[in-house]
Motif scaffolding. Structure first.
Motif, PDB file in Angstrom:
ATOM      1  N   GLU A 426      -5.000   4.466   2.894  1.00 32.79           N
ATOM      2  CA  GLU A 426      -5.119   4.619   1.448  1.00 32.79           C
ATOM      3  C   GLU A 426      -6.211   5.614   1.100  1.00 32.79           C
ATOM      4  O   GLU A 426      -7.174   5.775   1.857  1.00 32.79           O
ATOM      5  N   SER A 435      -5.652  -4.889  -1.996  1.00 35.03           N
ATOM      6  CA  SER A 435      -4.313  -4.307  -1.951  1.00 35.03           C
ATOM      7  C   SER A 435      -3.295  -5.301  -2.479  1.00 35.03           C
ATOM      8  O   SER A 435      -3.350  -6.489  -2.175  1.00 35.03           O
ATOM      9  N   ASP A 463      -0.942   1.843  -6.880  1.00 29.09           N
ATOM     10  CA  ASP A 463      -0.371   2.681  -5.834  1.00 29.09           C
ATOM     11  C   ASP A 463       0.966   2.136  -5.361  1.00 29.09           C
ATOM     12  O   ASP A 463       1.523   1.201  -5.938  1.00 29.09           O
ATOM     13  N   LYS A 465       2.940   1.107  -1.538  1.00 25.38           N
ATOM     14  CA  LYS A 465       2.747   0.851  -0.119  1.00 25.38           C
ATOM     15  C   LYS A 465       4.108   0.680   0.545  1.00 25.38           C
ATOM     16  O   LYS A 465       5.068   0.259  -0.090  1.00 25.38           O
ATOM     17  N   ASP A 479      -0.177   3.415   3.271  1.00 25.55           N
ATOM     18  CA  ASP A 479      -0.170   3.931   1.905  1.00 25.55           C
ATOM     19  C   ASP A 479       0.959   4.936   1.732  1.00 25.55           C
ATOM     20  O   ASP A 479       1.213   5.761   2.614  1.00 25.55           O
TER      21      ASP A 479
END
Length: 826
Positions: A426, A435, A463, A465, A479
């Motif tokens: 990441e 996360s 984000d 994943k 990531d």
């Protein structure tokens, strides 16, 4: 679904109190500050149009645009797959839509050139789907509709997102908005698995619509649905409405798919006649979030809660019967498998009571306190089920996914395995955040086109994943955020003194601020003193300024915090790598900051809802400014109006430095040298305009070419336009070449021009009916040249403009959702 207990909210103040409503997330400050500068005249000739002074008719100058790397930072609210295997598209709440490019392992933006008059509302994506029959066929519901209206559309692309067209949904009550409550539901769009020209769309406010034979019709058998999902979400009264649309996959040409529609506060509806009529399924949970149908046995699973005071769970519908398959709740323990191994520890879970501030959540111990609810769900071709565990306590526990292997005729209850979604690789700033916090969607997808080995995709508040399963049976996460730039950037500043490796500083909503090297386009470096999101630091950098003199240059920032903010500003001598906090000044948070051109230690701060302040020692002490009352003009730090405090070149005499405060309502005020005593100036400027959100924009910039020259632009009123002063703001002359100028900035003279003059840049329009565009002028706004080039997002999304003080023709812009961009004029 209940919100998490203490979140980075893009609609509320950092103290948790409601902010005034606004389009998108933040707005910029309603008063401008600038440090005075200098200029002379550009000798380059630009052709003017007959009959209209200053209208640019020369060929546009090309600009090469590039995204400024921050890396994530915004809510990725959904992810969908399509044909062929490996087609993955993602949507965000205000940052547009993206398509995964497997060879480069990056996301490619899909909506930067959407157009259609939607402006930055086109980046707010409520639903996005890829056709399973044709990978080039994409559909998206975009918009930012509130009670007072707003632009929206259901758009379609038949070329993989290169171009889009509006399908003209006729409903005025659909209320499309990708940035409202429960924006992680869905998908609300579904392409009929048998017919690529037939599409279902479940709306927030007007039930279910179907597009076929080029027109939309409403299905009266599906109700509009319920309202606000939580008493804590007080900023919106928009209903959730239809939360998802899904179907079985037909097994042959004669097979008719069964369609399912989730409706908030109503339950789940089913159609067995191809989507013509729908009937509510008896016993269905009242608040469905997402749904998925198993290809293995055609059973339906939904993440939902049975009622508003019940925990979220997984419910399975099969042959007329509903069953609760909750992965955690009551006294059920689960095993959380960390990543990487060894195996994890049991997690004891209990259901929060109805009196809990966040009713329906599941409180767990892992081993510290945490809380989970459920959002995403998916079923792969073999019937394996995956569920996203949405953590409700970012300070103690990461999010997770729960997996249930398929077994014919068996319930998933008691057979779940939890996997903590900790990802390797990441961007460094994301490692400070647990996360999987605030997960939205989890999906099975092929690792590459034609691959039989599945991968898991997980989208979160910050984000994306992706996990693959090793030969040892362990899912390992990496990531997969590269290319997604989904931040609201309040302010952007070119901070470099090196043409070989330029820097850009960004003041960002929710996640504070970053410096980004253009040679490293994947991730930015966060402002560390305020960059740890879990600690409730500033969270919002609303003003940036950099000194023009001395070595090293000093970078200043101001902002607002989510928790108690005792030091909402500071300075850095190493381009934002380390910071020294300002001394606290009563009532001062957010706003804008300006630094004197000839004294890097002297600055002026205009906080939100407070009086202007001046410092001569880099913020170690402050004096209240006199002569100007700004408290009745400055709205708050999200106001899109105002100017950035520009870095300026020295003229060798610190006593000639001036600071300016401006808004159309109160006019222009000037303070010499110390910045503490203001007097009225600005003869010739339009006065008394009751400016404010959302109709009016204004900005101010000072010129590094000659002392006492500044430009003021306004947009949105009858007196909109550009005004220029060359006598320290004493008098202004109108420049009729632009009918409005909502952003202005000065930079070095462009290549090919004579003299040492500056270039004036503006975001605005030449005529009242023109679209918003970007323009450059070498003669203080007398004539203009349009700037164009691929790679720039919608001009209407730009909310800050700056020019590199060193490299001619290098500019940077900040957007309301798509991060920051730099451009180089050829």
């Amino acid at each position: 679904m209940p919100p998490y207990p203490f979140r980075l909210d893009r609609h509320r103040g950092r103290s948790g109190q409601p902010r005034p409503p606004r389009p998108g997330r933040p707005r910029r400050l309603g008063v401008a500050i600038a440090a005075a500068v200098s200029m002379s005249v550009w000798a380059g000739a630009v052709t003017t149009a007959p009959g209209r002074a200053g209208a640019a008719t020369s060929a546009p100058r090309a600009v090469a645009w590039a995204s400024v790397g921050i890396g994530g930072g915004g809510y990725v609210t959904g992810l969908a797959t399509g044909a062929p295997g490996g087609t993955v598209v993602a949507r965000t709440d205000i940052g547009g839509a993206y398509r995964w490019d497997a060879p480069t392992r990056r996301w490619r933006p899909l909506l930067d050139r959407l157009g259609l008059g939607l402006g930055d509302a086109g980046y707010s994506v409520e639903s996005l789907v890829a056709d399973r029959r044709n990978a080039a066929n994409l559909w998206a519901a975009v918009g930012r509709v509130r009670a007072g209206g707003g632009p929206s559309a259901v758009v379609r692309s038949t070329d993989g997102g290169a171009t889009w067209r509006d399908t003209r949904l006729p409903s005025t009550r659909a209320a499309i908005n990708g940035n409202l409550d429960l924006r992680w539901t869905g998908e609300r769009l579904l392409v009929d698995p048998r017919d690529s020209e037939r599409v279902f769309f479940g709306t927030r406010g007007d039930g279910l619509w179907v597009y076929e034979r080029g027109a939309w019709t409403r299905r009266a058998s599906v109700p509009a649905g319920g309202g606000v999902p939580s008493r804590r979400e007080g900023y919106s009264t928009a209903p959730v409405g239809v939360s998802f649309v899904t179907s079985t996959r037909p097994t042959g040409t004669a097979s008719v798919p069964v369609f399912y529609v989730g409706v908030w506060e109503q339950g789940v509806y089913r159609s067995t006649d191809g989507g013509v009529t729908f009937t509510r399924l008896a016993g269905s949970p009242l608040d469905p979030v997402q749904g998925a149908v198993s290809p293995a046995d055609a059973s339906l699973r939904v993440t939902a809660r049975a009622a508003s005071d019940q925990p979220y769970s997984v419910y399975r519908y099969d042959r007329g019967t509903w069953a609760d398959e909750r992965p955690c709740g009551g006294a059920c323990p689960i095993t959380v498998q960390p990543n990487p191994p060894p195996p994890g520890q049991p997690v004891a879970c209990t259901t929060a009571p109805a009196t809990d501030p966040y009713p329906g959540r599941v409180a767990c111990s892992a081993p510290g306190p945490s809380a989970y609810s459920l959002s995403g769900i998916d079923v792969d071709g073999a019937g394996n089920v995956v569920v996203a565990a949405r953590t409700e306590d970012r300070d103690h526990a990461p999010g997770a996914v729960w997996l249930c292997p398929y077994a014919a005729g068996r319930s998933c209850a008691g057979r779940w395995t939890g996997i903590v979604a900790e990802a390797a690789g990441e961007p460094g700033w994301l490692r400070t955040i647990p996360s999987g916090w605030a997960t939205a969607t989890v999906r099975f997808a092929a690792t590459s086109p034609g691959s039989a080995a599945p991968s898991l995709w997980l989208t979160t508040w910050f984000d994306v994943k992706r996990a693959t399963r090793g030969t040892d049976g362990v899912w390992r996460w990496t990531d997969a955020t590269a290319g997604i730039e989904e931040t609201v950037v309040h302010t952007v500043l070119a901070t470099t003194t090196s043409a070989s490796d330029p820097l850009v500083a960004s003041g960002v909503a929710d996640v504070d601020g970053f410096t980004s090297r253009l040679s490293q386009p994947v991730s930015g470096t966060p402002f560390p003193e305020w960059g740890d999101v879990r600690q409730g630091g500033s969270q919002e950098t609303t003003g940036l300024a950099a000194s023009a003199t001395g070595a090293p240059r000093i970078l200043y920032r101001v902002g607002v915090g989510q928790k108690i903010h005792t030091n909402p500003g500071g300075w850095s001598a190493d381009n934002g790598l380390t910071w020294t906090a300002f001394a606290a000044s009563a009532g001062a948070v957010g706003g804008r900051v300006a630094v004197a051109p000839d004294d890097r230690n002297r600055l002026v701060w205009l906080p939100e809802l407070s009086q202007v302040r001046a410092s001569s020692d880099r913020g170690a002490s402050w004096a209240l400014g006199s002569g100007v009352d700004t408290t009745n003009v400055v709205l708050h730090s999200y106001d899109r109006n105002g100017s950035l405090a520009a870095t300026t070149a020295s003229n060798g005499n610190p006593g000639d430095d001036d600071f300016y405060v401006y808004s159309p309502k109160m006019g222009l005020w000037r303070a010499a040298a110390t910045g503490s005593s203001f007097t009225r100036a600005g003869a010739g400027l339009p006065a008394g305009i009751a400016g404010g959100w959302p109709g009016q924009r204004w900005d101010m910039a000072t010129d590094p070419g000659r002392s006492g020259t500044l430009a003021v632009g306004t947009c949105g009123t009858a007196s909109s336009g550009l005004w220029v002063s060359t006598d320290r703001g004493t008098t202004f002359a109108s420049r009729p070449g632009l009918a409005c100028a909502q952003l202005v900035a000065f930079g070095p003279a462009l290549p090919g021009t004579s003299g040492t003059t500056s270039t004036l840049y503006a975001v605005g329009r030449r005529l009242g009916t023109d679209p918003i565009g970007l323009y450059a002028s070498g003669d203080l706004g007398v004539t203009w040249t349009a700037l164009s080039g691929d790679g720039l997002p919608q001009e209407r999304a730009i909310q800050s403009l700056t020019a590199d003080p060193v490299v001619p023709g290098r500019i940077a812009v900040a957007t309301n959702g798509r991060g920051a961009f730099t451009g180089q004029i050829g």
